[in-house]
Design a protein around this motif. Structure first.
Motif, PDB file in Angstrom:
ATOM      1  N   PHE A  89     -32.210 -40.916  -7.340  1.00  0.00           N
ATOM      2  CA  PHE A  89     -31.890 -41.568  -8.607  1.00  0.00           C
ATOM      3  C   PHE A  89     -33.127 -41.658  -9.489  1.00  0.00           C
ATOM      4  CE2 PHE A  89     -28.575 -42.810  -5.795  1.00  0.00           C
ATOM      5  CZ  PHE A  89     -27.459 -42.994  -6.587  1.00  0.00           C
ATOM      6  N   SER A  91     -34.097 -44.212 -11.085  1.00  0.00           N
ATOM      7  CA  SER A  91     -34.797 -45.458 -10.769  1.00  0.00           C
ATOM      8  C   SER A  91     -35.178 -45.513  -9.289  1.00  0.00           C
ATOM      9  CB  SER A  91     -33.883 -46.623 -11.082  1.00  0.00           C
ATOM     10  OG  SER A  91     -32.728 -46.519 -10.275  1.00  0.00           O
ATOM     11  N   ALA A  93     -33.585 -46.209  -6.836  1.00  0.00           N
ATOM     12  CA  ALA A  93     -32.576 -47.005  -6.126  1.00  0.00           C
ATOM     13  C   ALA A  93     -32.974 -47.283  -4.685  1.00  0.00           C
ATOM     14  CB  ALA A  93     -31.205 -46.319  -6.190  1.00  0.00           C
ATOM     15  N   LEU A  94     -34.236 -47.632  -4.483  1.00  0.00           N
ATOM     16  CA  LEU A  94     -34.660 -48.028  -3.137  1.00  0.00           C
ATOM     17  C   LEU A  94     -34.203 -49.458  -2.891  1.00  0.00           C
ATOM     18  CD1 LEU A  94     -38.288 -46.620  -3.150  1.00  0.00           C
ATOM     19  CD2 LEU A  94     -36.233 -45.559  -2.233  1.00  0.00           C
ATOM     20  N   PHE A  95     -33.879 -49.759  -1.636  1.00  0.00           N
ATOM     21  CA  PHE A  95     -33.461 -51.115  -1.302  1.00  0.00           C
ATOM     22  C   PHE A  95     -34.716 -51.976  -1.205  1.00  0.00           C
ATOM     23  CE2 PHE A  95     -30.270 -48.292   0.794  1.00  0.00           C
ATOM     24  CZ  PHE A  95     -29.321 -48.436  -0.195  1.00  0.00           C
ATOM     25  N   PRO A  96     -34.888 -52.923  -2.136  1.00  0.00           N
ATOM     26  CA  PRO A  96     -36.187 -53.593  -2.257  1.00  0.00           C
ATOM     27  C   PRO A  96     -36.568 -54.446  -1.052  1.00  0.00           C
ATOM     28  CG  PRO A  96     -34.571 -54.598  -3.712  1.00  0.00           C
ATOM     29  CD  PRO A  96     -33.929 -53.382  -3.143  1.00  0.00           C
ATOM     30  N   HIS A  97     -35.576 -54.896  -0.284  1.00  0.00           N
ATOM     31  CA  HIS A  97     -35.904 -55.787   0.835  1.00  0.00           C
ATOM     32  C   HIS A  97     -36.145 -55.013   2.119  1.00  0.00           C
ATOM     33  CE1 HIS A  97     -31.707 -54.896   0.975  1.00  0.00           C
ATOM     34  NE2 HIS A  97     -31.608 -55.366   2.189  1.00  0.00           N
ATOM     35  N   LEU A  98     -35.914 -53.709   2.110  1.00  0.00           N
ATOM     36  CA  LEU A  98     -36.092 -52.911   3.319  1.00  0.00           C
ATOM     37  C   LEU A  98     -37.408 -52.144   3.249  1.00  0.00           C
ATOM     38  CD1 LEU A  98     -32.496 -51.416   3.770  1.00  0.00           C
ATOM     39  CD2 LEU A  98     -33.457 -53.471   4.794  1.00  0.00           C
ATOM     40  N   ARG A 154     -35.583 -40.120   1.666  1.00  0.00           N
ATOM     41  CA  ARG A 154     -34.245 -40.615   1.972  1.00  0.00           C
ATOM     42  C   ARG A 154     -33.204 -39.524   1.698  1.00  0.00           C
ATOM     43  NH1 ARG A 154     -32.146 -45.934  -0.992  1.00  0.00           N
ATOM     44  NH2 ARG A 154     -31.944 -44.490  -2.713  1.00  0.00           N
TER      45      ARG A 154
END
Lengths: 344, 297
Positions: A89, A91, A93-98, A154
């Protein structure tokens, strides 16, 4: 591009795909074939429908018309997860909490890949993207370029044959963009995956892609190799979009031997300065831009738009003076009244 | 040179203290001083005309520990907290997830959910009184349609506390929903899309992505819900007055009763100090333990 690996049917086919939002412009009549292992760039100004096309391909939007076939399977109304593809993506779209590692293996975990295999695949993906040692960092602790590589890791970790990229470089600074561009191209070649790449930057599209799809107002303007787009633009829009500077367009009536309502395209590199009185046009110099290895000189002449010429090295001519220019007929691109290319 | 640095440092310090002053003054007058005064008065006996108040140490506390009503009230309040906190948060989250999705009349749904929060607690309690009243109440009216005998929800010890709990949940859930709704809107849409492409189900996305990202909000709401479970007693005055036979009495109501109905300020002060200590301990645990495991964006 591996032309010999072509089967009966291309890897990805979009047939007359259309997507409309009430009143708003979507995309119309998108027909496109993508060969396996190729790098295809969707290029165009913002709002031209290139991202919509990518999202239709990804299954994030469903088309109102037409069909989409991936690997010989009709996926027109399939869910995104059933299309065997990955996506990068804009942006990220990384999962910020992981952590980096958790982000990369998220999909594998969801698809219940065994732990040992997961670990192996993750290490390989991190190695390819140069992220070893960053496994436990959170996205917020990474630089823009590193985040971008996590998004890439990813996308490649699951080994999906098709990878979609939505302006993946637009959040990077110019210098980084150049190096990541090469990395992405190399990655695509080494892994042998098919990449569909959305960008508004023609340098990216021209330098990376085997095939460029130029779009405007939700419609495809031209599909072809970078060489085709640059040297054989299909219409005046392509002529005026591709290249820096883009082609100059001259009204047909300005030149002898052409239909008065046609348009003539001319590239800056084919224009030369000649002594006064011996040129085809006498133009006024409107501006000079020093680019380093050459100087770009903007010219003004009635009945023309975007007329420029290139001079080697530093060659600042005085503005508002007149010069004569010449060009050969063989370098002219001829477009008819509708703006479509006439000569081969 | 050093002189100038020192002077600058002092100037900065004074500047800092001046900024702190307004809040510090108000907090001192209305929070810190009353706390200390309460602690002080909880150590003295209740003064009467014959026997002036004298220092009794922890005697007031010992009295309370020996008082069965106190233990009943503590038990009530624990049950009240144990039910209202998780249930109202759960409902708030469910409502927020629904009101955040693409549904028709979304604005109306959000407003409807928030309405209980806008109503004053006393008004809400009167409304619920109308629901609960035996014979005339809406619940009984509906029950009678199905031949269910009249139930005095507020009038019997087995149901009174539960009736109060339901009012509290109804009142709080909409308020907490607003926080969840705001937090949900900060989660970018493309996280959902990325999860979709990776093949995550709605449930996986909720559990692995949304809930962890909502943790800061949840922490904030839990602290608020906990404080509310102690301080939200307005509706008791309308609905049950703590009865019948103390079945729905909560600690703060008991403190109020002790201080202003029985005029026993020292015992009320002792109870207040105990509540404060417990709240402090729990809040500390929440902030230092859960906070460390929470991701802030």
């Amino acid at each position: 591009m591996s032309a010999e690996s072509l089967n009966d049917q291309p890897f990805v086919v979009l047939q007359d795909v259309a997507k409309r939002w009430n009143g708003q412009l979507g995309v119309e009549e998108i027909s496109l074939e993508i060969e396996e292992g190729s790098f295809v760039a969707l290029l165009g100004p913002s709002g031209c429908g290139k991202s919509t096309t990518l999202r239709l391909l990804a299954g994030l939007e469903l088309p109102d018309e037409g069909e989409i076939v991936i690997q010989g399977r009709d996926v027109t109304s399939s869910a995104a997860s059933d299309r065997n593809l990955s996506m990068v993506f804009q942006s990220y779209a990384l999962f910020p909490h992981l952590s980096v590692a958790e982000n990369v293996v998220f999909g594998l975990k969801v698809r219940r890949v065994p732990k040992a295999e997961r670990r192996e695949k993750m290490e390989r993906a991190l190695e390819i993207t140069g992220l070893l040692g960053f496994e436990s960092r959170k996205p917020a602790e990474l630089s823009g370029g590193q985040r971008q590589r996590v998004a890439l890791a990813r996308a490649i970790v699951a080994g999906q044959p098709l990878c979609l990229m939505d302006e993946p470089l637009s959040n990077l600074d110019a210098k980084l963009r150049n190096s990541v561009r090469k990395d992405i191209k190399k990655l695509q070649r080494d892994l042998g995956i098919t990449v569909v790449y959305v960008t508004h930057d023609q340098t990216e599209a021209m330098s990376m892609a085997d095939k460029v799809v130029l779009m405007k107002d939700g419609r495809i303007q031209q599909i072809g190799s970078p060489d085709d787009l640059y040297n054989r633009p299909a219409n005046t829009f392509v002529a005026g979009f591709v290249g820096a500077p883009p082609m100059a367009l001259i009204d047909g009536e300005m030149l002898e031997g052409f239909l008065p309502d046609s348009k003539i395209g001319l590239r800056a590199e084919h224009v030369s300065i000649v002594p006064a009185g011996s040129g085809r046009f006498t133009c006024r110099i409107s501006e000079c831009e020093f680019l380093g290895s050459e100087t770009l000189i903007g010219l003004q002449h009635p009945g023309t738009t975007g007329l420029t010429l290139l001079q080697p090295g530093l060659s600042l001519l005085e503005e508002n003076t007149s010069i004569d220019i010449n060009f050969e007929d063989q370098h002219l691109h001829i477009f008819n009244t509708d703006g479509q290319r006439v000569n081969a | 040179m050093a002189e100038r640095v020192n002077q600058e440092r002092r100037r900065q310090a004074i500047y800092g203290w001046l900024l702190l002053l307004p809040a510090a003054t108000l907090l001192s007058i209305f929070a810190f001083y009353p706390t200390v005064a309460t602690l002080w008065s909880s150590l003295f006996s209740r003064g009467t005309r014959r026997r002036p108040s004298e220092f009794v140490g922890t005697e007031n506390y010992a009295d309370l520990f020996a008082d069965p009503t106190f233990w009943l009230v503590v038990q009530n309040n624990l049950l009240y907290a144990a039910i209202t906190i998780p249930v109202s948060i759960g409902i708030a989250l469910a409502m927020a997830l629904w009101a955040n999705s693409k549904i028709p009349a979304r604005g109306f749904v959000r407003t409807a959910y928030f309405t209980p929060t806008v109503l004053p607690m006393i008004a809400a309690a009167n409304l619920w009184l109308f629901f609960y009243t035996p014979g005339l109440g809406v619940l009984d009216q509906i029950g009678s349609l199905f031949g269910i005998p009249s139930i005095n929800w507020l009038g019997q010890p087995e149901t009174a506390l539960w009736a109060v709990i339901i009012v509290t949940i109804w009142k709080e859930a909409g308020f907490f929903m607003i926080f969840y709704l705001a937090a949900l809107q900060t989660i970018p849409e493309d996280l959902k899309e990325a999860a979709d492409i990776e093949g995550a189900s709605r449930w996986t996305y909720l559990r692995r992505i949304v809930l962890p990202l909502l943790m800061p909000t949840t922490l904030f709401i839990v602290v608020n819900a906990m404080i509310n479970s102690v301080k939200l007693i307005d509706h008791l005055f309308i609905l049950t007055k703590g009865g019948p036979s103390d079945a729905s009495k909560l600690i703060l109501y008991y403190i109020w009763e002790m201080a202003f109905a029985f005029f026993d300020a020292p015992h009320a002060a002792a109870m207040t100090i105990m509540i404060l200590s417990v709240l402090c301990i729990v809040a500390t645990i929440q902030f230092f333990y859960i906070d460390r495991r929470t991701h802030y964006q």
